[in-house]
Scaffold this active site. Structure first.
Site, PDB file in Angstrom:
ATOM      1  N   THR A 117       0.818  -1.209   0.000  1.00 21.86           N
ATOM      2  CA  THR A 117       0.000   0.000   0.000  1.00 21.86           C
ATOM      3  C   THR A 117       0.855   1.263   0.000  1.00 21.86           C
ATOM      4  O   THR A 117       1.975   1.270   0.541  1.00 21.86           O
ATOM      5  CB  THR A 117      -0.907   0.009   1.254  1.00 21.86           C
ATOM      6  OG1 THR A 117      -1.486   1.306   1.389  1.00 21.86           O
ATOM      7  CG2 THR A 117      -0.130  -0.292   2.523  1.00 21.86           C
ATOM      8  N   TYR A 141      -1.511   0.061  10.014  1.00 24.51           N
ATOM      9  CA  TYR A 141      -1.787  -0.679   8.781  1.00 24.51           C
ATOM     10  C   TYR A 141      -0.577  -0.595   7.842  1.00 24.51           C
ATOM     11  O   TYR A 141      -0.044  -1.614   7.373  1.00 24.51           O
ATOM     12  CB  TYR A 141      -3.047  -0.123   8.119  1.00 24.51           C
ATOM     13  CG  TYR A 141      -3.254  -0.593   6.721  1.00 24.51           C
ATOM     14  CD1 TYR A 141      -3.470  -1.940   6.450  1.00 24.51           C
ATOM     15  CD2 TYR A 141      -3.228   0.299   5.644  1.00 24.51           C
ATOM     16  CE1 TYR A 141      -3.643  -2.394   5.156  1.00 24.51           C
ATOM     17  CE2 TYR A 141      -3.406  -0.143   4.351  1.00 24.51           C
ATOM     18  CZ  TYR A 141      -3.615  -1.483   4.103  1.00 24.51           C
ATOM     19  OH  TYR A 141      -3.779  -1.922   2.831  1.00 24.51           O
TER      20      TYR A 141
HETATM   21  N1  UFG Z   1     -13.149   9.882   4.255  1.00 24.73           N
HETATM   22  C1  UFG Z   1     -14.062  10.779   4.739  1.00 24.73           C
HETATM   23  N2  UFG Z   1     -15.208  10.272   5.274  1.00 24.73           N
HETATM   24  C2  UFG Z   1     -15.468   8.953   5.370  1.00 24.73           C
HETATM   25  C3  UFG Z   1     -14.522   8.032   4.864  1.00 24.73           C
HETATM   26  C4  UFG Z   1     -13.350   8.536   4.316  1.00 24.73           C
HETATM   27  O1  UFG Z   1     -13.866  11.979   4.699  1.00 24.73           O
HETATM   28  O2  UFG Z   1     -16.534   8.586   5.904  1.00 24.73           O
HETATM   29  C5  UFG Z   1     -11.899  10.389   3.686  1.00 24.73           C
HETATM   30  C6  UFG Z   1     -10.671   9.908   4.443  1.00 24.73           C
HETATM   31  O3  UFG Z   1     -10.410  10.759   5.536  1.00 24.73           O
HETATM   32  C7  UFG Z   1      -9.617   9.942   3.368  1.00 24.73           C
HETATM   33  C8  UFG Z   1     -10.384   9.645   2.078  1.00 24.73           C
HETATM   34  O4  UFG Z   1     -11.759   9.877   2.378  1.00 24.73           O
HETATM   35  O5  UFG Z   1      -9.094  11.232   3.268  1.00 24.73           O
HETATM   36  C9  UFG Z   1     -10.241   8.217   1.638  1.00 24.73           C
HETATM   37  O6  UFG Z   1     -10.537   7.373   2.745  1.00 24.73           O
HETATM   38  P1  UFG Z   1     -10.759   5.799   2.588  1.00 24.73           P
HETATM   39  O7  UFG Z   1     -11.121   5.274   3.941  1.00 24.73           O
HETATM   40  O8  UFG Z   1     -11.670   5.533   1.461  1.00 24.73           O
HETATM   41  O9  UFG Z   1      -9.342   5.289   2.151  1.00 24.73           O
HETATM   42  P2  UFG Z   1      -7.937   5.464   2.884  1.00 24.73           P
HETATM   43  O10 UFG Z   1      -7.169   6.484   2.110  1.00 24.73           O
HETATM   44  O11 UFG Z   1      -8.047   5.687   4.332  1.00 24.73           O
HETATM   45  O12 UFG Z   1      -7.343   4.003   2.785  1.00 24.73           O
HETATM   46  C10 UFG Z   1      -7.456   3.259   1.627  1.00 24.73           C
HETATM   47  C11 UFG Z   1      -7.415   1.785   1.954  1.00 24.73           C
HETATM   48  C12 UFG Z   1      -6.081   1.399   2.436  1.00 24.73           C
HETATM   49  C13 UFG Z   1      -5.007   1.921   1.534  1.00 24.73           C
HETATM   50  C14 UFG Z   1      -5.167   3.385   1.368  1.00 24.73           C
HETATM   51  C15 UFG Z   1      -4.154   4.038   0.508  1.00 24.73           C
HETATM   52  O13 UFG Z   1      -8.372   1.474   2.943  1.00 24.73           O
HETATM   53  O14 UFG Z   1      -6.018   0.018   2.462  1.00 24.73           O
HETATM   54  O15 UFG Z   1      -6.425   3.623   0.796  1.00 24.73           O
HETATM   55  O16 UFG Z   1      -4.388   5.437   0.539  1.00 24.73           O
HETATM   56  F1  UFG Z   1      -3.788   1.701   2.033  1.00 24.73           F
END
Ligand code: UFG
Length: 327
Positions: A117, A141
């Site tokens: 990741t 993670y």
């Molecule tokens: N977000 C919100 N509200 C929500 C959910 C997410 O504002 O209810 C924001 C998060 O703060 C983040 C963006 O949307 O800024 C993306 O969040 P995600 O949870 O969709 O994805 P992440 O970036 O946290 O993580 C995902 C995968 C990981 C991977 C990562 C790489 O879950 O496995 O992308 O960036 F490593």
């Protein structure tokens, strides 16, 4: 027909990988403990239920199928949860991967494709996130995934285990036939949560943080279509089977979108309003994660043609309206 052992094949990305492997002429054997996956998502090859930390069970599956390669997707993957419960990330992700890698080495299965990741890079301002960038994860993670990358390097030195590591940016979208798709319970990812809010399955999307140092104050991510992502895995497998050796590839498009931009594009793609409110930052979130690499395109010939927000959101929306699994 060559067999590939697909851990996490009942999950979101793993199930799409099984479909792509079958289309490319392989038999994908899914190994999954169903803790976050769905048996209904196993549609393209045999299913073996088990936990990777159970080494005897993993050995049994290697003995039964004699796979030419492993594609290792099985993992806990929620950034927020990993900050609250780091122990389960080290136990499940690192412990499970170690048993799997040891079993692969013991069975002479020397081709290993690993889902890592961009969270291994951490939050680095003004740094181009290519594969040579220093890895400084800011959440458990990302730290657990980086540790597995290290294990693979050690096992290559000791046993000649060749590996392709893919560092994913944010995976989105769904199979265009909606045979498989993204279905997490609980859901934590941005695009499915936006679609839930649009469909009235939840009251509103909460934007996690509006005070980041970005043009609109919300986090920026690089979104890649799950079908493009798994195409890269099939190319990575071919790379290994042709004896091209161990390598690391980022899988992203090089273009970032803020949370608000994804919401705006979702409104256009679905022609529906996105109910939302704003909340505090989520622990462990990096400000901006955008790939700065073209290595996968140059070396593997990877073409992420479906990785535009309109296509990803439309494919996710189609699946969202028709698809779900039962255990
Ligand atoms: N977000 C919100 N509200 C929500 C959910 C997410 O504002 O209810 C924001 C998060 O703060 C983040 C963006 O949307 O800024 C993306 O969040 P995600 O949870 O969709 O994805 P992440 O970036 O946290 O993580 C995902 C995968 C990981 C991977 C990562 C790489 O879950 O496995 O992308 O960036 F490593």
């Amino acid at each position: 027909m060559k067999t590939v052992l697909v851990t996490g094949g009942a999950g979101y990305i793993g199930s799409h990988a099984c479909k792509a492997l079958k289309a490319a002429g392989y038999t994908p054997v899914t190994f999954d403990n169903l803790c976050t996956g769905w048996q209904d998502a196993v549609k393209f090859g045999p299913f073996e239920q088990g936990d990777l930390r159970d080494r005897a069970r993993v050995d049994e599956v290697f003995d039964k199928y004699d796979p030419v390669a492993v594609m290792h997707f099985a993992a806990l993957s929620q950034v927020g949860e990993s900050m609250e419960k780091p122990g389960i990330y080290w136990d499940n992700n690192v412990g499970g991967s170690l048993a799997l890698i040891e079993s692969a080495a013991a069975h002479g299965c020397k081709n290993f494709v690993f889902s890592s990741t961009c969270a291994t890079y951490g939050d680095q301002d003004n740094v181009v996130l290519d594969e040579d960038c220093v890895q400084r994860p800011i959440n458990s993670y990302g730290a657990s995934k980086r540790a597995i990358e290290d294990i693979l390097a050690n096992f290559e030195a000791a046993y000649g285990l060749k590996h392709v590591i893919f560092r994913y940016f944010n995976v989105a979208g769904a199979d265009r036939d909606a045979e498989v798709g993204e279905f997490h319970q609980p859901e934590t990812h941005l695009i499915p949560l936006i679609l839930d809010a649009i469909a009235g399955k939840r009251d509103a999307l909460t934007i996690f943080g509006t005070d980041y140092d970005t043009p609109d104050g919300t986090c920026i991510r690089d979104y890649v279509h799950v079908c493009d992502l798994v195409d890269a895995h099939v190319l990575g497998l071919k790379w290994l089977l042709e004896g091209k050796g161990s390598w690391v590839f980022n899988l992203g498009t090089g273009t970032g979108f803020s949370v608000r931009e994804v919401m705006d594009q979702s409104k256009v793609a679905t022609n529906r309003e996105v109910p939302f409110n704003t909340g505090p930052r989520r622990a462990g979130d990096a400000t901006k994660l955008v790939s700065g690499s073209t290595r996968a395109a140059a070396e593997l010939g990877w073409k992420p043609l479906r990785s535009t927000l309109p296509i990803m959101i439309k494919d996710a929306w189609r699946w969202h309206q028709t698809g779900h699994y039962d255990k």
